[in-house]
Motif scaffolding. Structure first.
Motif, mmCIF file in Angstrom:
data_model
loop_
_atom_site.group_PDB
_atom_site.id
_atom_site.type_symbol
_atom_site.label_atom_id
_atom_site.label_comp_id
_atom_site.label_asym_id
_atom_site.label_seq_id
_atom_site.Cartn_x
_atom_site.Cartn_y
_atom_site.Cartn_z
ATOM 1 N N MET A 195 12.957 6.787 14.029
ATOM 2 C CA MET A 195 11.679 6.539 14.677
ATOM 3 C C MET A 195 10.524 6.682 13.696
ATOM 4 O O MET A 195 9.561 5.924 13.721
ATOM 5 N N THR A 196 10.620 7.673 12.800
ATOM 6 C CA THR A 196 9.561 7.891 11.815
ATOM 7 C C THR A 196 9.424 6.691 10.892
ATOM 8 O O THR A 196 8.316 6.232 10.603
ATOM 9 N N GLU A 197 10.578 6.161 10.430
ATOM 10 C CA GLU A 197 10.560 5.002 9.528
ATOM 11 C C GLU A 197 9.916 3.801 10.219
ATOM 12 O O GLU A 197 9.120 3.083 9.613
ATOM 13 N N LYS A 198 10.264 3.603 11.489
ATOM 14 C CA LYS A 198 9.729 2.469 12.234
ATOM 15 C C LYS A 198 8.221 2.602 12.404
ATOM 16 O O LYS A 198 7.473 1.620 12.293
ATOM 17 N N LEU A 199 7.750 3.820 12.659
ATOM 18 C CA LEU A 199 6.328 4.066 12.817
ATOM 19 C C LEU A 199 5.578 3.726 11.522
ATOM 20 O O LEU A 199 4.535 3.058 11.554
ATOM 21 N N ILE A 200 6.119 4.170 10.403
ATOM 22 C CA ILE A 200 5.484 3.893 9.111
ATOM 23 C C ILE A 200 5.408 2.396 8.849
ATOM 24 O O ILE A 200 4.370 1.860 8.453
ATOM 25 N N GLN A 201 6.512 1.702 9.101
ATOM 26 C CA GLN A 201 6.550 0.271 8.854
ATOM 27 C C GLN A 201 5.592 -0.489 9.772
ATOM 28 O O GLN A 201 4.958 -1.472 9.357
ATOM 29 N N ASN A 202 5.481 -0.043 11.021
ATOM 30 C CA ASN A 202 4.551 -0.691 11.947
ATOM 31 C C ASN A 202 3.107 -0.560 11.474
ATOM 32 O O ASN A 202 2.315 -1.499 11.569
ATOM 33 N N VAL A 203 2.763 0.609 10.961
ATOM 34 C CA VAL A 203 1.409 0.834 10.457
ATOM 35 C C VAL A 203 1.152 -0.048 9.233
ATOM 36 O O VAL A 203 0.089 -0.672 9.107
ATOM 37 N N ILE A 204 2.122 -0.110 8.320
ATOM 38 C CA ILE A 204 1.971 -0.911 7.102
ATOM 39 C C ILE A 204 1.794 -2.381 7.442
ATOM 40 O O ILE A 204 0.926 -3.068 6.891
ATOM 41 N N VAL A 205 2.629 -2.873 8.368
ATOM 42 C CA VAL A 205 2.534 -4.279 8.779
ATOM 43 C C VAL A 205 1.179 -4.567 9.412
ATOM 44 O O VAL A 205 0.556 -5.606 9.150
ATOM 45 N N ALA A 206 0.699 -3.645 10.220
ATOM 46 C CA ALA A 206 -0.577 -3.847 10.907
ATOM 47 C C ALA A 206 -1.758 -3.859 9.941
ATOM 48 O O ALA A 206 -2.774 -4.509 10.202
ATOM 49 N N MET A 207 -1.612 -3.163 8.801
ATOM 50 C CA MET A 207 -2.731 -3.036 7.872
ATOM 51 C C MET A 207 -2.631 -3.942 6.653
ATOM 52 O O MET A 207 -3.536 -3.956 5.816
ATOM 53 N N GLN A 208 -1.530 -4.692 6.504
ATOM 54 C CA GLN A 208 -1.305 -5.434 5.264
ATOM 55 C C GLN A 208 -2.335 -6.538 5.013
ATOM 56 O O GLN A 208 -2.580 -6.917 3.866
ATOM 57 N N ASP A 209 -2.952 -7.044 6.070
ATOM 58 C CA ASP A 209 -3.968 -8.089 5.895
ATOM 59 C C ASP A 209 -5.340 -7.509 5.575
ATOM 60 O O ASP A 209 -6.256 -8.245 5.178
ATOM 61 N N SER A 210 -5.496 -6.204 5.758
ATOM 62 C CA SER A 210 -6.798 -5.568 5.558
ATOM 63 C C SER A 210 -6.881 -4.755 4.273
ATOM 64 O O SER A 210 -7.983 -4.415 3.823
ATOM 65 N N LEU A 211 -5.719 -4.440 3.684
ATOM 66 C CA LEU A 211 -5.697 -3.585 2.496
ATOM 67 C C LEU A 211 -5.061 -4.302 1.316
ATOM 68 O O LEU A 211 -4.249 -5.208 1.492
ATOM 69 N N THR A 212 -5.410 -3.871 0.106
ATOM 70 C CA THR A 212 -4.774 -4.386 -1.106
ATOM 71 C C THR A 212 -3.396 -3.755 -1.257
ATOM 72 O O THR A 212 -3.049 -2.803 -0.540
ATOM 73 N N ASP A 213 -2.616 -4.271 -2.214
ATOM 74 C CA ASP A 213 -1.279 -3.717 -2.455
ATOM 75 C C ASP A 213 -1.358 -2.236 -2.824
ATOM 76 O O ASP A 213 -0.541 -1.418 -2.372
ATOM 77 N N GLU A 214 -2.332 -1.886 -3.667
ATOM 78 C CA GLU A 214 -2.461 -0.488 -4.082
ATOM 79 C C GLU A 214 -2.849 0.391 -2.897
ATOM 80 O O GLU A 214 -2.365 1.515 -2.753
ATOM 81 N N GLN A 215 -3.750 -0.111 -2.024
ATOM 82 C CA GLN A 215 -4.151 0.659 -0.856
ATOM 83 C C GLN A 215 -3.003 0.810 0.138
ATOM 84 O O GLN A 215 -2.839 1.869 0.757
ATOM 85 N N LEU A 216 -2.191 -0.244 0.288
ATOM 86 C CA LEU A 216 -1.024 -0.160 1.163
ATOM 87 C C LEU A 216 -0.032 0.872 0.647
ATOM 88 O O LEU A 216 0.561 1.629 1.418
ATOM 89 N N GLN A 217 0.161 0.883 -0.689
ATOM 90 C CA GLN A 217 1.082 1.855 -1.278
ATOM 91 C C GLN A 217 0.567 3.268 -1.048
ATOM 92 O O GLN A 217 1.326 4.187 -0.739
ATOM 93 N N LYS A 218 -0.747 3.446 -1.183
ATOM 94 C CA LYS A 218 -1.357 4.761 -0.962
ATOM 95 C C LYS A 218 -1.152 5.191 0.489
ATOM 96 O O LYS A 218 -0.793 6.340 0.769
ATOM 97 N N LEU A 219 -1.372 4.255 1.423
ATOM 98 C CA LEU A 219 -1.199 4.558 2.850
ATOM 99 C C LEU A 219 0.238 4.933 3.152
ATOM 100 O O LEU A 219 0.506 5.906 3.884
#
Length: 330
Positions: free
Chosen positions: A1-25
């Motif tokens: 469940m934790t992994e899925k939560l992280i991936q959902n957040v990353i997918v939701a933010m990928q259009d708003s953040l740069t690659d470096e910001q996504l990695q930081k998140l």
């Protein structure tokens, strides 16, 4: 469940953040959510058999049989050793989340680049893939570790003016000879420091280099300037050491890679030039490409197994692109 939560957040933010910001998140989420699914983790030191050390030794031995350079083997060994010391679990207990957590903590604490983070991921994945294939573990926890998206940056070679400036501020004839040889041979620093006097064929202006990567011999050639400064340097020496480059004081030991790196860093600081040994290799390969040497020949000269690797070194000069466009298209 934790992994899925992280991936959902990353997918939701990928259009708003740069690659470096996504990695930081992703790092922040992995760090803060680590351990939420399993409340109890083994945190005591594993002092019994240290099974992972034996497996690591076998892994390094297998990579040595594949002709990996000793410097590469040391990097593999250090990377995996730090991993097990950091996670502090038995090899079969390590999970994908453990690896994500370790990489995230490593990046946050040491402030490493995305490129180095990807190198660590690659090394870790290679080890666990091998351990799984060999039957030491039943599942590969690194299989779902995604590649780190590394921004592609063009690494510039020296300009002709920068190379001349470095030679102008050089303190000794030896330092000039080293720079000339690094450029002329496009040699890796480990290959250059291993050379002996009798390796140099001044008559034919060539040297046989024993490659660090792939451990294959290749023939490289010397410019007139390289021959001149090498002869001048060797004639100034009164020691009996067979090493091509030695320290300036007794007992005149072979010059090591760190000494050359330090020398270039100091010269670069004085000249206002970003200077390091590998940049000479890139410069020669770029110059060769700009002057019409075929890619296949540049690849052979560099000792690359794949042309794709050569292309990473051969920078295309913008002036050449413009000249070709104006001649062939405009």
């Amino acid at each position: 469940m934790t992994e899925k939560l992280i991936q959902n957040v990353i997918v939701a933010m990928q259009d708003s953040l740069t690659d470096e910001q996504l990695q930081k998140l992703e790092n922040v989420l992995a760090i803060n959510l680590h351990g939420m699914e399993v409340r109890e983790e083994c945190t005591q030191l594993v002092t019994s058999e240290r099974h992972w050390e034996r497996i690591l030794k076998l892994y390094i031995a297998s990579k040595r049989l594949e002709n990996c350079a000793e410097s590469t083997l040391l990097a593999y060994n250090r990377c995996i050793t730090l991993l097990f010391q950091g996670i502090n679990k038995k090899i079969h207990e390590i999970t994908t989340n453990d690896l994500r957590y370790y990489l995230a903590i490593y990046q946050e604490q040491r402030k490493i680049s995305l490129a180095y983070l990807e190198t660590l991921r690659h090394n870790i994945s290679g080890f666990f893939s091998w351990a799984t294939d060999e039957g030491y573990i039943n599942r590969n926890p690194a299989r779902r570790l995604k590649r780190v998206k590394v921004p592609q940056k063009i690494k510039k070679p020296y300009t002709a003016e920068e190379r001349e400036h470095l030679k102008d501020v050089a303190k000794t004839e030896r330092d000039v000879a080293i720079m000339e040889l690094l450029y002329s041979t496009a040699g890796r620093i480990g290959e250059v420091v291993a050379l002996n006097r009798d390796d140099v064929d001044f008559v034919n202006r060539e040297i046989i280099i024993y490659g660090q990567k792939g451990k294959k011999e290749r023939k490289v050639y010397l410019t007139e300037g390289c021959v001149y400064h090498l002869k001048k340097y060797l004639e100034s020496r009164d020691d009996n050491n067979q090493a091509l480059f030695v320290r300036g004081r007794k007992p005149y030991n072979r010059l090591g890679r760190q000494a050359i790196q330090d020398m270039l860093r100091k010269l670069g600081a004085e000249a206002g030039v970003h200077a390091h040994p590998h940049k000479f290799r890139r410069t020669l390969l770029t110059d060769a490409g700009a002057r019409g040497v075929p890619l296949q020949e540049i690849q052979a000269y560099a000792g690359h197994a794949k042309s794709d690797t050569t292309m990473l070194y051969v920078s295309v000069k913008q002036e050449s692109v413009k000249a070709s466009f104006m001649r062939l298209i405009a």
